[in-house]
Write a protein that holds these residues in place. Structure first.
Motif, mmCIF file in Angstrom:
data_model
loop_
_atom_site.group_PDB
_atom_site.id
_atom_site.type_symbol
_atom_site.label_atom_id
_atom_site.label_comp_id
_atom_site.label_asym_id
_atom_site.label_seq_id
_atom_site.Cartn_x
_atom_site.Cartn_y
_atom_site.Cartn_z
ATOM 1 N N ALA A 257 1.020 -1.302 0.074
ATOM 2 C CA ALA A 257 -0.116 -0.151 -0.029
ATOM 3 C C ALA A 257 0.784 1.364 0.071
ATOM 4 O O ALA A 257 0.553 2.222 -0.686
ATOM 5 C CB ALA A 257 -0.841 -0.323 1.263
ATOM 6 N N TRP A 258 1.828 1.082 0.952
ATOM 7 C CA TRP A 258 2.976 2.323 0.826
ATOM 8 C C TRP A 258 3.523 2.589 -0.536
ATOM 9 O O TRP A 258 3.315 3.610 -0.988
ATOM 10 C CB TRP A 258 3.813 2.078 1.734
ATOM 11 N N TYR A 259 3.822 1.517 -0.980
ATOM 12 C CA TYR A 259 4.626 1.628 -2.569
ATOM 13 C C TYR A 259 3.713 2.141 -3.544
ATOM 14 O O TYR A 259 4.095 2.861 -4.345
ATOM 15 C CB TYR A 259 5.139 0.495 -2.883
ATOM 16 N N GLU A 261 1.212 4.141 -3.053
ATOM 17 C CA GLU A 261 1.139 5.570 -2.590
ATOM 18 C C GLU A 261 2.225 6.466 -3.091
ATOM 19 O O GLU A 261 2.328 7.339 -3.772
ATOM 20 C CB GLU A 261 0.846 5.902 -1.126
ATOM 21 N N GLN A 262 3.518 5.728 -3.321
ATOM 22 C CA GLN A 262 4.962 6.556 -3.578
ATOM 23 C C GLN A 262 4.874 6.664 -5.205
ATOM 24 O O GLN A 262 5.294 7.552 -5.703
ATOM 25 C CB GLN A 262 5.966 5.658 -3.006
ATOM 26 N N GLN A 264 2.299 6.942 -7.013
ATOM 27 C CA GLN A 264 1.033 7.622 -7.236
ATOM 28 C C GLN A 264 1.703 9.173 -7.201
ATOM 29 O O GLN A 264 1.584 10.112 -7.795
ATOM 30 C CB GLN A 264 -0.248 7.454 -6.302
ATOM 31 N N ALA A 265 2.605 9.201 -5.924
ATOM 32 C CA ALA A 265 3.095 10.725 -5.711
ATOM 33 C C ALA A 265 4.269 11.213 -6.677
ATOM 34 O O ALA A 265 4.148 12.176 -7.184
ATOM 35 C CB ALA A 265 3.624 10.618 -4.353
ATOM 36 N N GLU A 268 2.421 12.205 -9.892
ATOM 37 C CA GLU A 268 1.751 13.335 -9.380
ATOM 38 C C GLU A 268 2.831 14.429 -9.461
ATOM 39 O O GLU A 268 2.583 15.717 -10.120
ATOM 40 C CB GLU A 268 1.192 13.524 -8.387
#
Length: 382
Positions: A257-259, A261-262, A264-265, A268
């Motif tokens: 889940a953390w990976y 998010e990274q 996606q960031a 962005e």
């Protein structure tokens, strides 16, 4: 008599204080037992060799002490007259040889495991910079968004200068920790962008040099989730003590889940690199980046510490051609302490800090540098 009594009393009190529970608990001289199988194997090897050496010391020095006491001149002892005994020579050659072989067998097993980096499930490149770490997660699919970031000391300058109370993890906190999954064989590929550093996490029994132009390898399997801390263990320059290492070990599901998010960031940020910054946003973000990366050398107010660290207030490089300011920040200045930030900061951050430097400290050029301009400059340089 009174002075002797005071002496013995003082000695007794000193001994009692030395062996008090609190002091003895804090006086840790042995190596860390660690939280991984490799760290426990290393600790076990260390203790095995340690007790063998203790036993050898007891036998050798015990024999010496016994001989000194029982064969002293005052008891009429006469020295032996034999010389160059072949049997003695063979015995005291074979005994150390056998001891070394007995030590080499477990040491070889542990070292072989430590250097075997095959079978990794996740590869992470670690790059040392003066004075921060870059972590890049190797992609299995080149179409994936690359996850790469810098990990920088987050201890405030107020703590370092003793203006406020120091936190529990003084000089051991970072803005972005390295995150790895538990029960996963992780391979680390280590190098350096400038000088020698050393990535050291005692709980993992890992201490590897990062060498410019060379790649070292090591691995770890962390069994329990938690936060593990370390430091750069190589004297790498002025801020050597400001290169902490923080590793967060998460359960595999939380790591995934953390990976995500990274990734996606990162996507962005890539999209935002095409957006336009307002002067207000650029100055606010630029000041924050300056305080994180530049203030140690160029000081608050941009006054610098001449001649080693030049002032930015009124500087030609800060107020002249904006391409000169950009080139200095992106590529650094060879032969000086000015590092290249082209890899360390993204185009948005670079544009913000360039804008800040060109308009702060009384420079007031009025220039607003956009991420697209910085990105185009970097692409042309490549």
């Amino acid at each position: 008599m009174l002075s002797k009594a005071k002496l013995w009393l003082g000695l007794a009190l000193s001994t009692l204080m030395f062996w008090s529970a609190g002091l003895h608990a804090a006086w840790e001289l042995n190596m860390t037992r660690g939280v991984t199988e490799m760290s426990r194997d290393t600790y076990g090897l260390h203790m095995t060799i340690f007790w063998w050496v203790v036993a050898i010391g007891v036998v050798v020095f015990g024999a010496m002490l016994w001989s000194i006491i029982h064969h002293r001149k005052s008891k009429g002892a006469k020295p032996a007259t034999f010389h160059e005994s072949t049997k003695v020579e063979i015995v005291w050659t074979l005994i150390p040889f056998v001891i070394l072989i007995m030590m080499a067998i477990p040491a070889t097993r542990v070292l072989t495991d430590a250097y075997d980096t095959t079978g990794s499930e996740l590869d992470i490149q670690i790059t040392g910079y003066q004075w921060r770490w870059e972590y890049t997660y190797m992609r299995e699919n080149m179409d994936e968004e690359e996850v790469s970031f810098f990990s920088i000391l987050s201890t405030s300058r107020e703590e370092i200068s003793n203006d406020i109370e120091k936190s529990e993890n003084y000089l051991l906190d970072v803005d972005k920790p390295l995150v790895i999954p538990t029960d996963t064989r992780v391979r680390f590929l280590m190098t350096s962008a400038d000088v020698l550093h050393a990535w050291w996490v005692p709980d993992f029994a890992i201490k590897k040099d990062t060498i410019p132009g060379f790649i070292n390898e090591t691995w770890v399997v962390v069994e329990e989730p938690g936060v593990y801390r370390g430091q750069c263990a190589e004297l790498c320059g002025m801020d050597h003590g400001f290169m902490p290492i923080v590793v967060h070990a998460l359960p595999p599901a939380e790591y995934e889940a953390w990976y995500a998010e990274q990734q996606q960031a990162a996507a962005e940020i890539r999209e935002l690199a095409n957006a336009e910054l307002s002067m207000e946003d650029a100055m606010a973000q630029g000041e924050q980046i300056y305080n994180q990366n530049c203030v140690a050398c160029h000081q608050a107010g941009g006054v610098g510490m001449p001649p080693v660290f030049p002032a930015l207030a009124g500087s030609d490089k800060a107020t002249g051609d904006r391409l000169v300011t950009m080139d200095t920040l992106v590529h650094g200045v060879e032969g000086t302490a000015m590092a290249a930030y082209g890899r360390q900061l993204n185009p948005i951050q670079l544009a913000a800090v360039i804008t800040f430097v060109r308009n702060a400290f009384g420079n007031d050029t009025g220039d607003l540098v956009q991420p697209t301009e910085v990105n185009a400059y970097i692409q042309e340089g490549q």
